[in-house]
Design an enzyme around this catalytic site. Structure first.
Site, PDB file in Angstrom:
ATOM      1  N   CYS A 116       1.132  -1.356   0.103  1.00  0.00           N
ATOM      2  CA  CYS A 116       0.175   0.075   0.120  1.00  0.00           C
ATOM      3  C   CYS A 116       0.589   1.218  -0.041  1.00  0.00           C
ATOM      4  O   CYS A 116      -0.026   1.928  -0.371  1.00  0.00           O
ATOM      5  CB  CYS A 116      -0.715   0.252   0.865  1.00  0.00           C
ATOM      6  SG  CYS A 116      -1.958  -1.524   1.359  1.00  0.00           S
ATOM      7  N   HIS A 257      -3.826   6.972   2.526  1.00  0.00           N
ATOM      8  CA  HIS A 257      -3.873   5.389   2.605  1.00  0.00           C
ATOM      9  C   HIS A 257      -5.190   5.050   2.678  1.00  0.00           C
ATOM     10  O   HIS A 257      -5.433   5.370   4.509  1.00  0.00           O
ATOM     11  CB  HIS A 257      -2.840   4.817   2.445  1.00  0.00           C
ATOM     12  CG  HIS A 257      -3.167   2.805   2.617  1.00  0.00           C
ATOM     13  ND1 HIS A 257      -4.011   2.367   0.735  1.00  0.00           N
ATOM     14  CD2 HIS A 257      -3.178   1.952   3.065  1.00  0.00           C
ATOM     15  CE1 HIS A 257      -4.338   1.710   1.258  1.00  0.00           C
ATOM     16  NE2 HIS A 257      -3.971   1.395   2.359  1.00  0.00           N
ATOM     17  N   ASN A 287     -10.253  -0.678  -0.162  1.00  0.00           N
ATOM     18  CA  ASN A 287      -9.001  -0.420   0.323  1.00  0.00           C
ATOM     19  C   ASN A 287      -7.654  -1.029  -0.870  1.00  0.00           C
ATOM     20  O   ASN A 287      -8.458  -2.562  -2.109  1.00  0.00           O
ATOM     21  CB  ASN A 287      -7.980  -1.241   1.690  1.00  0.00           C
ATOM     22  CG  ASN A 287      -6.492  -1.222   1.670  1.00  0.00           C
ATOM     23  OD1 ASN A 287      -5.553  -0.777   0.339  1.00  0.00           O
ATOM     24  ND2 ASN A 287      -6.365  -1.249   2.585  1.00  0.00           N
TER      25      ASN A 287
HETATM   26  C1  COA Z   1     -10.075  -6.089  10.033  1.00  0.00           C
HETATM   27  C2  COA Z   1     -10.702  -5.249  11.233  1.00  0.00           C
HETATM   28  C3  COA Z   1     -11.480  -4.247   9.822  1.00  0.00           C
HETATM   29  C4  COA Z   1     -11.182  -5.867  11.966  1.00  0.00           C
HETATM   30  O1  COA Z   1     -12.226  -4.802  13.147  1.00  0.00           O
HETATM   31  P1  COA Z   1     -11.389  -5.262  13.695  1.00  0.00           P
HETATM   32  O2  COA Z   1     -12.531  -4.198  15.117  1.00  0.00           O
HETATM   33  O3  COA Z   1     -10.191  -5.048  14.693  1.00  0.00           O
HETATM   34  O4  COA Z   1     -12.307  -6.715  14.115  1.00  0.00           O
HETATM   35  P2  COA Z   1     -11.235  -7.852  15.153  1.00  0.00           P
HETATM   36  O5  COA Z   1     -10.685  -7.982  14.742  1.00  0.00           O
HETATM   37  O6  COA Z   1     -11.116  -7.487  16.398  1.00  0.00           O
HETATM   38  O7  COA Z   1     -12.834  -8.210  15.093  1.00  0.00           O
HETATM   39  C5  COA Z   1     -13.938  -8.718  16.391  1.00  0.00           C
HETATM   40  C6  COA Z   1     -15.203  -9.524  16.076  1.00  0.00           C
HETATM   41  O8  COA Z   1     -15.662  -8.944  14.860  1.00  0.00           O
HETATM   42  C7  COA Z   1     -15.599 -10.029  13.841  1.00  0.00           C
HETATM   43  N1  COA Z   1     -15.516  -9.672  12.202  1.00  0.00           N
HETATM   44  C8  COA Z   1     -14.804  -9.729  11.219  1.00  0.00           C
HETATM   45  N2  COA Z   1     -14.983  -9.766  10.208  1.00  0.00           N
HETATM   46  C9  COA Z   1     -16.112  -9.236  10.344  1.00  0.00           C
HETATM   47  C10 COA Z   1     -17.491  -9.389   9.002  1.00  0.00           C
HETATM   48  N3  COA Z   1     -16.891  -8.344   7.576  1.00  0.00           N
HETATM   49  N4  COA Z   1     -18.478  -9.560  10.103  1.00  0.00           N
HETATM   50  C11 COA Z   1     -18.561  -9.395  10.843  1.00  0.00           C
HETATM   51  N5  COA Z   1     -18.017  -9.556  12.045  1.00  0.00           N
HETATM   52  C12 COA Z   1     -16.807  -9.488  11.093  1.00  0.00           C
HETATM   53  C13 COA Z   1     -14.052 -11.266  14.049  1.00  0.00           C
HETATM   54  O9  COA Z   1     -14.113 -12.182  13.901  1.00  0.00           O
HETATM   55  C14 COA Z   1     -13.693 -10.906  15.412  1.00  0.00           C
HETATM   56  O10 COA Z   1     -15.316 -11.466  16.412  1.00  0.00           O
HETATM   57  P3  COA Z   1     -14.567 -12.807  17.889  1.00  0.00           P
HETATM   58  O11 COA Z   1     -15.049 -11.472  18.628  1.00  0.00           O
HETATM   59  O12 COA Z   1     -16.606 -13.281  17.603  1.00  0.00           O
HETATM   60  O13 COA Z   1     -13.461 -12.979  17.406  1.00  0.00           O
HETATM   61  C15 COA Z   1      -9.791  -3.992  11.227  1.00  0.00           C
HETATM   62  O14 COA Z   1      -9.253  -4.662  12.544  1.00  0.00           O
HETATM   63  C16 COA Z   1      -9.166  -3.243  10.287  1.00  0.00           C
HETATM   64  O15 COA Z   1      -9.327  -2.516   9.628  1.00  0.00           O
HETATM   65  N6  COA Z   1      -7.684  -3.460  10.209  1.00  0.00           N
HETATM   66  C17 COA Z   1      -6.255  -2.968   9.301  1.00  0.00           C
HETATM   67  C18 COA Z   1      -6.831  -4.528   7.636  1.00  0.00           C
HETATM   68  C19 COA Z   1      -6.715  -3.352   6.603  1.00  0.00           C
HETATM   69  O16 COA Z   1      -6.655  -2.311   6.102  1.00  0.00           O
HETATM   70  N7  COA Z   1      -5.505  -3.725   6.481  1.00  0.00           N
HETATM   71  C20 COA Z   1      -4.074  -3.158   5.066  1.00  0.00           C
HETATM   72  C21 COA Z   1      -2.817  -3.050   5.499  1.00  0.00           C
HETATM   73  S1  COA Z   1      -2.775  -1.529   4.533  1.00  0.00           S
END
Ligand code: COA
Length: 330
Positions: A116, A257, A287
């Protein structure tokens, strides 16, 4: 005395595929909801490539628009640098395919891979060639078809990504008040496992419990990446604003980004930077990795949110891990 050249942003362009994929499309096959995706990421929809679209084809359209806005002909370009984690082929580079499609004469054309952060890395290469006098006009492209490496059985990752391309034309200038002032680039390969896209030649880890069915898909530790992204974005913005003040200027617009609106909000929360001067379009595109910054940059410029003479800040972070910023006066 003749001044050393610097690089001026002459024009930008973007291209997103026609197919709009709203959050609701995921709910048929995954345990997720529009509400979860919107509130946890800010994404409402993204664009997916059609069967004929590739990083090179989307990149070529974005490049043509950037050349048009820069009033530069393909034959005037001295070099093409393209950033992508989803190239059409492992060889030749996507930059070579774009060069052929544009009908440029034989010039250097190559890809850089910094996930990215790729567009800012590519911009830095172009800037260096221009500063040394080796090139006068350089085309820089960020292009991705992440839908082709998304694991549609993994709700943690597939909802985040979209396809598209953005491009910019840089040209030599001796105007020291305008152009690229400073680019900061970083990488920390010790955290390589946090975001990965396997290649065809990577020895795959031994399959076993917990391994994914198709190792060519993008894999990510979302929570760790989130933590890294907030801290990194915050630091990049602080450092670049300090650089900007040292130049006697103020940042008019931040082009981050487009990863997750919660990451952008959390990183800027303690700063006095007005949120309405941050470009956010991830609600429409998700993204798009290396394409994210140039697409947002083109939107910011074409919407009139920044004008000639304004100083803008590009900030990006992603797989590698890599992170980067570019401070530019238009
Ligand atoms: C991936 C992301 C959206 C997850 O959000 P979060 O608030 O961190 O959520 P968590 O990972 O703590 O997960 C919380 C719960 O939601 C669930 N969950 C994840 N994706 C889900 C979805 N699409 N729909 C419903 N639930 C979801 C998880 O399984 C977890 O459930 P659990 O508590 O039963 O295990 C977030 O961490 C993120 O944006 N990270 C950066 C990722 C990125 O963009 N990377 C590219 C890099 S440049």
């Amino acid at each position: 005395m003749e001044r050393q050249p610097g690089s001026l942003l002459l024009g930008t362009g973007r291209c997103v595929p026609d197919r709009v994929v709203p959050n609701e499309e995921f709910t048929a096959t995954l345990d997720t909801s529009d509400e979860w995706i919107r509130t946890r990421t800010g994404i409402r929809e993204r664009r997916y490539a059609g069967p004929a679209d590739t990083s090179a084809s989307l990149g070529t359209v974005a490049a043509r628009l950037a050349l048009q806005s820069a009033k530069v002909e393909p034959r005037e370009i001295d070099m093409i640098v393209c950033a992508s984690v989803t190239p059409d082929l492992m060889c030749p580079s996507t930059a070579c395919l774009i060069q052929a499609a544009l009908g440029c004469p034989p010039i250097p054309a190559f890809d850089v891979l910094a996930a990215c952060s790729g567009f800012v890395y590519a911009l830095s290469v172009a800037d260096q060639y221009i500063r040394t006098g080796s090139a006068k006009k350089v085309l820089v492209v960020g292009a991705e078809v992440l839908s082709r490496v998304s694991d549609f059985s993994d709700r943690n990752t597939c909802i985040l990504f979209g396809d598209g391309a953005g491009a910019a034309v840089l040209g030599a200038t001796t105007d020291t008040k305008r152009g690229i002032h400073k680019i900061r680039l970083f990488a920390d390969g010790s955290r390589q496992e946090l975001i990965q896209v396997q290649s065809m030649v990577t020895p795959n880890p031994t399959p076993g419990p917990g391994s994914l069915p198709n190792l060519r898909h993008l894999r990510m530790n979302g929570r760790e990446v989130f933590r890294f992204a907030v801290a990194t974005l915050k630091q990049l913005v602080e450092d670049a604003r300090e650089d900007c003040r040292a130049l006697g200027k103020e940042v008019k617009l931040i082009v981050p980004h487009q990863v997750n609106v919660r990451i952008i909000d959390a990183a800027l929360e303690d700063s006095d930077f007005p949120p309405d001067r941050v470009v956010v379009n991830l609600d429409r595109y998700g993204n798009t990795s290396a394409a994210s910054v140039p697409i947002a940059l083109d939107e910011g410029i074409r919407d009139g949110r920044c004008q000639v003479g304004d100083t803008i800040l590009l900030v990006a972070f992603g797989g590698g891990l890599t992170w980067s910023s570019a401070l530019i006066t238009l």
